[in-house]
Write an enzyme that holds these catalytic residues in place. Structure first.
Site, mmCIF file in Angstrom:
data_model
loop_
_atom_site.group_PDB
_atom_site.id
_atom_site.type_symbol
_atom_site.label_atom_id
_atom_site.label_comp_id
_atom_site.label_asym_id
_atom_site.label_seq_id
_atom_site.Cartn_x
_atom_site.Cartn_y
_atom_site.Cartn_z
ATOM 1 C CG LEU A 94 36.709 24.881 -38.159
ATOM 2 C CD1 LEU A 94 37.764 24.832 -39.504
ATOM 3 C CD2 LEU A 94 37.327 24.187 -36.867
ATOM 4 C CG HIS A 95 29.621 25.358 -39.227
ATOM 5 N ND1 HIS A 95 29.375 24.209 -39.583
ATOM 6 C CD2 HIS A 95 28.766 26.112 -39.380
ATOM 7 C CE1 HIS A 95 28.136 24.134 -39.895
ATOM 8 N NE2 HIS A 95 27.738 25.416 -39.667
ATOM 9 N NE ARG A 96 31.075 32.117 -41.813
ATOM 10 C CZ ARG A 96 30.913 32.687 -40.799
ATOM 11 N NH1 ARG A 96 29.928 32.153 -39.852
ATOM 12 N NH2 ARG A 96 31.992 33.457 -40.086
ATOM 13 C CB THR B 169 29.983 20.715 -41.713
ATOM 14 O OG1 THR B 169 28.732 20.934 -40.968
ATOM 15 C CG2 THR B 169 29.894 20.032 -42.881
#
Length: 187
Positions: free
Chosen positions: A28-30, A175
Protein backbone atom coordinates in the site's frame (compact mmCIF):
# COMPACT_ATOMS: atom_id res chain seq x y z
CA UNK A 1 -13.87 10.89 3.49
CA UNK A 2 -17.13 9.42 2.44
CA UNK A 3 -16.05 5.86 1.56
CA UNK A 4 -13.93 3.03 2.87
CA UNK A 5 -12.65 -0.36 1.84
CA UNK A 6 -11.58 -3.29 4.04
CA UNK A 7 -8.68 -5.65 3.34
CA UNK A 8 -9.00 -8.69 5.61
CA UNK A 9 -6.27 -11.29 5.89
CA UNK A 10 -7.20 -14.90 5.36
CA UNK A 11 -5.82 -17.64 7.66
CA UNK A 12 -2.63 -19.04 6.17
CA UNK A 13 -0.66 -22.09 7.36
CA UNK A 14 2.63 -20.68 6.05
CA UNK A 15 2.50 -17.01 7.07
CA UNK A 16 1.45 -15.35 10.32
CA UNK A 17 -1.04 -12.50 10.27
CA UNK A 18 1.63 -9.91 11.23
CA UNK A 19 3.87 -11.02 8.34
CA UNK A 20 0.98 -10.69 5.88
CA UNK A 21 -0.11 -7.32 7.36
CA UNK A 22 3.47 -6.03 6.96
CA UNK A 23 3.46 -7.15 3.31
CA UNK A 24 0.05 -5.58 2.66
CA UNK A 25 1.02 -2.30 4.30
CA UNK A 26 4.33 -2.10 2.41
CA UNK A 27 2.54 -2.68 -0.90
CA UNK A 28 0.00 0.00 0.00
CA UNK A 29 2.81 2.42 0.89
CA UNK A 30 4.52 1.85 -2.47
CA UNK A 31 1.21 2.34 -4.30
CA UNK A 32 0.52 5.60 -2.46
CA UNK A 33 4.02 6.83 -3.30
CA UNK A 34 3.53 5.99 -7.00
CA UNK A 35 0.12 7.71 -7.02
CA UNK A 36 1.54 10.66 -5.05
CA UNK A 37 -1.63 10.39 -2.96
CA UNK A 38 -2.27 12.55 0.11
CA UNK A 39 -5.99 11.75 0.27
CA UNK A 40 -6.15 8.19 1.59
CA UNK A 41 -6.01 7.30 5.26
CA UNK A 42 -5.71 3.96 7.05
CA UNK A 43 -7.08 2.47 10.23
CA UNK A 44 -7.09 -0.96 11.81
CA UNK A 45 -10.59 -1.86 13.06
CA UNK A 46 -9.24 -4.62 15.35
CA UNK A 47 -6.51 -2.37 16.85
CA UNK A 48 -5.68 -3.05 20.51
CA UNK A 49 -2.94 -1.74 22.74
CA UNK A 50 -3.43 -4.59 25.26
CA UNK A 51 -2.68 -7.15 24.03
CA UNK A 52 -0.65 -5.28 21.44
CA UNK A 53 -2.07 -6.05 17.98
CA UNK A 54 -3.27 -4.48 14.76
CA UNK A 55 -5.57 -7.38 13.93
CA UNK A 56 -6.32 -8.98 10.58
CA UNK A 57 -8.02 -6.06 8.83
CA UNK A 58 -6.68 -2.88 7.26
CA UNK A 59 -9.33 -0.27 6.45
CA UNK A 60 -8.60 2.31 3.77
CA UNK A 61 -10.55 5.59 3.86
CA UNK A 62 -11.06 8.20 1.17
CA UNK A 63 -13.27 9.46 -1.59
CA UNK A 64 -14.68 6.83 -3.97
CA UNK A 65 -12.67 8.27 -6.90
CA UNK A 66 -9.38 7.92 -4.99
CA UNK A 67 -10.15 4.37 -3.88
CA UNK A 68 -11.17 3.41 -7.43
CA UNK A 69 -7.96 4.91 -8.79
CA UNK A 70 -5.90 2.90 -6.31
CA UNK A 71 -7.76 -0.30 -7.09
CA UNK A 72 -7.26 0.21 -10.83
CA UNK A 73 -3.53 -0.31 -10.17
CA UNK A 74 -2.09 -3.81 -9.72
CA UNK A 75 -0.68 -3.05 -6.27
CA UNK A 76 -2.03 -6.24 -4.62
CA UNK A 77 -0.05 -8.53 -6.91
CA UNK A 78 1.22 -11.53 -4.96
CA UNK A 79 -1.15 -10.96 -2.04
CA UNK A 80 -4.55 -11.67 -3.58
CA UNK A 81 -4.52 -15.30 -2.36
CA UNK A 82 -3.86 -14.13 1.21
CA UNK A 83 -6.60 -11.57 1.68
CA UNK A 84 -10.14 -10.64 0.91
CA UNK A 85 -10.57 -7.14 -0.50
CA UNK A 86 -14.00 -5.74 0.22
CA UNK A 87 -15.89 -3.43 -2.06
CA UNK A 88 -15.91 0.35 -1.78
CA UNK A 89 -18.66 1.21 0.70
CA UNK A 90 -20.12 4.45 2.06
CA UNK A 91 -19.10 5.39 5.60
CA UNK A 92 -21.95 4.88 8.10
CA UNK A 93 -23.64 8.17 8.97
CA UNK A 94 -23.20 7.62 12.71
CA UNK A 95 -19.44 6.98 12.47
CA UNK A 96 -17.12 8.66 14.93
CA UNK A 97 -13.73 10.02 13.83
CA UNK A 98 -10.28 8.95 14.94
CA UNK A 99 -6.75 10.14 14.28
CA UNK A 100 -4.32 7.35 13.42
CA UNK A 101 -0.77 8.56 13.84
CA UNK A 102 2.81 7.43 14.01
CA UNK A 103 4.58 7.41 17.35
CA UNK A 104 8.36 7.78 17.16
CA UNK A 105 10.23 6.70 20.27
CA UNK A 106 13.44 8.31 21.39
CA UNK A 107 16.58 6.71 20.02
CA UNK A 108 18.18 3.79 21.78
CA UNK A 109 20.38 4.69 24.71
CA UNK A 110 23.44 3.40 22.84
CA UNK A 111 22.77 5.77 19.95
CA UNK A 112 22.18 8.69 22.34
CA UNK A 113 25.51 7.95 24.05
CA UNK A 114 27.44 7.81 20.76
CA UNK A 115 25.90 11.13 19.79
CA UNK A 116 26.77 12.63 23.20
CA UNK A 117 30.39 11.43 22.92
CA UNK A 118 30.69 12.93 19.45
CA UNK A 119 29.17 16.29 20.43
CA UNK A 120 30.86 16.74 23.81
CA UNK A 121 34.15 14.87 23.42
CA UNK A 122 33.66 12.77 26.56
CA UNK A 123 34.59 9.14 27.26
CA UNK A 124 32.18 6.22 26.94
CA UNK A 125 32.12 5.86 30.74
CA UNK A 126 31.22 9.53 31.23
CA UNK A 127 28.48 9.31 28.59
CA UNK A 128 27.12 6.17 30.29
CA UNK A 129 27.01 7.92 33.66
CA UNK A 130 25.24 10.97 32.21
CA UNK A 131 22.82 8.89 30.08
CA UNK A 132 21.69 5.88 32.17
CA UNK A 133 19.86 2.92 30.63
CA UNK A 134 16.60 4.09 32.23
CA UNK A 135 16.25 7.03 29.82
CA UNK A 136 15.50 4.71 26.91
CA UNK A 137 11.84 4.94 26.06
CA UNK A 138 10.05 1.64 25.49
CA UNK A 139 7.04 1.98 23.25
CA UNK A 140 4.28 -0.51 23.94
CA UNK A 141 2.15 0.08 20.86
CA UNK A 142 1.25 -2.12 17.90
CA UNK A 143 3.68 -1.73 15.00
CA UNK A 144 4.44 -2.66 11.42
CA UNK A 145 7.82 -3.47 9.87
CA UNK A 146 8.12 -1.05 6.99
CA UNK A 147 10.66 -0.30 4.27
CA UNK A 148 10.86 3.37 3.34
CA UNK A 149 10.65 3.96 -0.40
CA UNK A 150 12.69 7.15 -0.09
CA UNK A 151 15.60 5.84 2.01
CA UNK A 152 15.35 2.06 1.59
CA UNK A 153 15.66 1.73 5.37
CA UNK A 154 13.64 -0.83 7.33
CA UNK A 155 12.06 0.46 10.53
CA UNK A 156 9.28 -0.18 13.01
CA UNK A 157 6.25 2.03 12.48
CA UNK A 158 4.50 2.31 15.85
CA UNK A 159 0.83 3.23 15.52
CA UNK A 160 -1.56 4.99 17.88
CA UNK A 161 -5.33 5.21 17.39
CA UNK A 162 -6.39 8.23 19.41
CA UNK A 163 -9.71 8.56 21.20
CA UNK A 164 -12.68 8.71 18.80
CA UNK A 165 -14.39 12.08 18.54
CA UNK A 166 -17.68 13.25 17.10
CA UNK A 167 -16.35 15.78 14.59
CA UNK A 168 -14.02 15.04 11.66
CA UNK A 169 -10.79 16.98 11.19
CA UNK A 170 -9.69 17.62 7.59
CA UNK A 171 -6.07 17.43 6.49
CA UNK A 172 -3.52 15.60 4.39
CA UNK A 173 -2.23 12.09 4.84
CA UNK A 174 1.30 10.92 4.19
CA UNK A 175 2.22 8.01 1.94
CA UNK A 176 1.68 5.65 4.88
CA UNK A 177 -1.95 6.78 5.13
CA UNK A 178 -1.29 8.53 8.45
CA UNK A 179 -1.77 12.13 9.53
CA UNK A 180 -0.78 14.40 12.40
CA UNK A 181 -4.05 16.29 12.21
CA UNK A 182 -6.63 14.59 9.96
CA UNK A 183 -9.06 11.98 11.24
CA UNK A 184 -10.58 8.94 9.55
CA UNK A 185 -14.07 7.54 10.18
CA UNK A 186 -14.14 5.11 13.07
CA UNK A 187 -16.83 2.46 13.30
Amino acid sequence: MDCYMDFCLLPDPEFTAPVLMNALFNKLHRALVEMNSRELGVSFPEYQETPRQLGNCLRLHGRAECLNRLMSEDWLKGLRDHLEAGSIEPVPEDALHCRVRRVQPQSSVERLRRRYIKRHGVTEEEAASRLPDEIEERVKLPFLRVRSTSTGQDFLLFLKHEQPQSQPVEGEFNTYGLSREATVPWF
